[in-house]
Design a protein around this motif. Structure first.
Motif, PDB file in Angstrom:
ATOM      1  N   ASN A 130       0.853  -1.192   0.000  1.00 22.37           N
ATOM      2  CA  ASN A 130       0.000   0.000   0.000  1.00 22.37           C
ATOM      3  C   ASN A 130       0.888   1.239   0.000  1.00 22.37           C
ATOM      4  OD1 ASN A 130       0.794  -0.603   2.624  1.00 22.37           O
ATOM      5  ND2 ASN A 130      -1.061   0.194   3.571  1.00 22.37           N
ATOM      6  N   ASP A 141      -2.205  -4.940  -4.152  1.00 21.92           N
ATOM      7  CA  ASP A 141      -1.854  -3.524  -4.118  1.00 21.92           C
ATOM      8  C   ASP A 141      -3.084  -2.723  -3.675  1.00 21.92           C
ATOM      9  OD1 ASP A 141      -0.964  -0.957  -4.421  1.00 21.92           O
ATOM     10  OD2 ASP A 141      -0.424  -1.139  -6.537  1.00 21.92           O
ATOM     11  N   LYS A 142      -3.003  -2.135  -2.482  1.00 20.90           N
ATOM     12  CA  LYS A 142      -4.133  -1.408  -1.898  1.00 20.90           C
ATOM     13  C   LYS A 142      -4.115   0.081  -2.215  1.00 20.90           C
ATOM     14  CE  LYS A 142      -6.709  -2.845   0.721  1.00 20.90           C
ATOM     15  NZ  LYS A 142      -8.078  -3.370   0.545  1.00 20.90           N
ATOM     16  N   ASN A 186       0.286  -0.564   9.253  1.00 23.53           N
ATOM     17  CA  ASN A 186      -0.467  -1.733   8.795  1.00 23.53           C
ATOM     18  C   ASN A 186      -0.758  -2.706   9.941  1.00 23.53           C
ATOM     19  OD1 ASN A 186      -0.858  -1.210   5.999  1.00 23.53           O
ATOM     20  ND2 ASN A 186       1.335  -1.576   5.662  1.00 23.53           N
TER      21      ASN A 186
END
Length: 400
Positions: free
Chosen positions: A104, A126-127, A164
Motif C-alpha cells: 500500500n 496492491d491497496k 499496517n
C-alpha cells in the motif's frame, strides 16, 4: 517566537549541533550528541573489543523482540534497509517458493520489484495509498493460490505513513499454514513487534530509524530454524543471511568490512533507547509528537492523507494546499530556512508532503514545526492550507 514554542530544556533533548536543521524524515533522522560522539573513535573490525560490541548489539536487539526461549537470532547486514529486505527475501524464500506481497505504497511495491529481480515467483495485493491490507483478503488470496509459501508485509508504509495491521495479517497467514516476513524498517523500536504476540519467521529493520542511530547497516531477526534452512538459498554472496550468521556464530566477526563507527553509534543509541523506556517509551514520545503536530497543522487548514485510525506515529502525509500560491519547493525552502527539513510526497495520485515524527525531538519541537509552517504560509501569501476538495472526496470514497 513565544515562550510556549521554544525548545524544551529537558535533558537529553538538545537541539541539533552546529545549527543543523531538524530532519523531519523517516530516517536518516536527528540524532543525539552522544550518538554522534560515539563515532569519534576508530575500531579494528577484527579486534576483540569490536567483536564484543557486535555481540552486545545483537543481544540488545533480540531483547526488543520479547524472545525469551532463544528461538531467534539477530544478524546485522551492511547497507541500507533495502539491502536487508533483499537479503531476507533472497535467503528465506526457497527458489521454488512463491511470495504474496502486500503493498500500500512505495515500499511494498519495492518488495515486489525485488522479487522480480530475484527471478522468484510472487503475486501482489496492491491497496493503493489510502488503505491497509486486511486479514480477510490475505486469507482469501492464500486460499486462491496454494503455491504461495510466504507473505511479506510492511509494518509501517512510510510513503503514506500508514501503520499496517501486522497482527491481523499474521493470524491470517499462519491460519493458512504459510510463513510471514515483516519489513519493520521504520517501526521496529517504537511499535511493538513481540514474538509472543505476533508470529513471524523473520523481520528486518535499520540502524537509522526508531533506534535513532545513523545510516550504514540494517539487521535481520529470524528464527534459528529459518536461518539454518537458508543455507545455499541466497542469490547473492554479500546478501547471504545464512553465511553472515554462520560467520558471526563461529568467529564473532562480520564476513566483510563492517561499518565500525556506525555500530559504535548504534550501541550508544540502543543504550539511550533502553533508558527512555524501550519500545513503549520511544513509541509514547513519537505518538505525542504526532498528535501535537497533526493538531497544529490541521488548525492551519492542512489535512492528512489518512484517516486518524491509520495514522502511524512515524511519519504523516499531508495533502498539499489547493491555493494557487502554494508551491511545495518554496514551502520546503522556507521550512528549511527555519530549521526543519521535511520530506516530499511519494504518492502517485495526489500532491503531498510528509512530516516525520521520529528522531531526537519532542512535542516542543513539533510546536515549533507548526509555527514554522504558519510563518511559511504567510510568506507565500497562502491564507488557507486546505487541500483540493477532490482529494478529500477521493479519501472518503476509498475509506468507505
Amino acid at each position: 517566537m513565544s515562550a510556549e514554542t521554544k525548545f524544551s530544556p529537558v535533558e537529553g533533548f538538545e537541539p541539533p549541533a552546529l545549527g543543523e536543521p531538524y530532519l523531519l524524515t523517516p530516517g536518516p533522522l536527528t540524532t543525539a550528541y552522544a550518538v554522534k560522539q560515539a563515532m569519534l573513535r576508530d575500531w579494528g573490525s577484527w579486534d576483540g573489543d569490536f567483536r564484543a560490541m557486535t555481540a552486545d548489539m545483537r543481544r540488545r536487539l533480540l531483547a526488543l523482540t520479547g524472545d525469551t526461549k532463544g528461538e531467534f537470532d539477530c544478524v546485522p547486514m551492511q547497507g541500507s534497509g533495502s539491502f536487508c529486505v533483499e537479503a531476507m527475501l533472497g535467503s528465506f524464500v526457497p527458489k521454488d517458493g512463491k511470495v504474496l506481497v502486500l503493498a500500500n505504497g512505495a515500499y511494498g511495491l519495492r518488495a515486489a520489484q525485488t522479487m522480480q529481480y530475484l527471478g522468484r515467483a510472487y503475486t501482489l495485493i496492491d491497496k493503493g495509498d489510502y488503505l491497509p491490507p486486511r486479514g480477510a483478503e490475505v486469507a482469501a488470496a492464500l486460499d486462491a493460490d496454494p503455491a504461495i509459501t510466504h507473505v511479506i508485509a510492511i509494518h509501517c508504509e512510510t510513503s503514506s505513513g500508514i501503520l499496517n495491521p501486522v497482527a491481523e495479517i499474521s493470524e491470517a497467514v499462519y491460519a493458512k499454514g504459510r510463513k510471514l516476513l515483516v519489513d519493520s524498517m521504520s517501526a521496529f523500536g517504537a511499535i511493538p513487534l513481540d514474538v509472543n504476540e505476533i508470529r513471524y519467521e523473520a523481520m528486518v529493520s535499520s540502524a537509522n530509524k526508531c533506534i535513532e542511530g545513523v545510516p550504514g547497516f540494517g539487521f535481520v531477526i529470524a528464527k534459528k530454524t529459518e536461518l539454518e534452512a537458508a543455507k545455499g538459498r541466497s542469490h547473492s554472496l554479500s546478501l547471504d543471511v545464512h553465511a553472515q550468521w554462520a560467520t558471526l556464530e563461529k568467529t564473532g566477526q562480520w564476513r566483510f568490512t563492517p561499518p565500525t563507527h556506525v555500530v559504535a553509534a548504534f550501541l550508544e543509541a540502543l543504550k539511550m533507547h533502553e533508558a527512555e523506556g524501550g519500545v513503549a517509551g520511544r513509541g509514547a514520545r513519537y505518538t505525542k509528537n504526532r498528535d501535537v503536530m497533526v493538531a497544529g497543522m490541521r488548525e492551519l487548514g492542512f489535512e492528512t492523507l489518512l484517516l486518524d485510525h491509520w495514522l502511524s506515529p512515524i511519519i504523516v502525509t499531508f495533502f498539499c494546499p489547493a491555493h494557487e500560491n502554494f508551491a511545495f519547493d518554496r514551502f520546503y525552502g522556507l521550512m528549511k530556512d527555519k530549521g526543519f527539513i521535511i520530506y516530499p510526497g511519494k504518492l502517485t495520485v495526489v500532491e503531498s508532503f510528509r512530516v516525520g515524527c521520529i528522531g531526537r525531538m519532542d512535542e516542543h519541537v513539533m510546536r515549533r514545526v507548526v509555527e514554522a509552517a504558519r510563518e511559511s504560509l504567510a510568506e507565500m501569501n497562502v491564507p488557507d492550507a486546505a487541500p483540493p476538495r477532490t482529494a478529500l472526496e477521493e479519501r472518503a470514497k476509498l475509506a468507505a
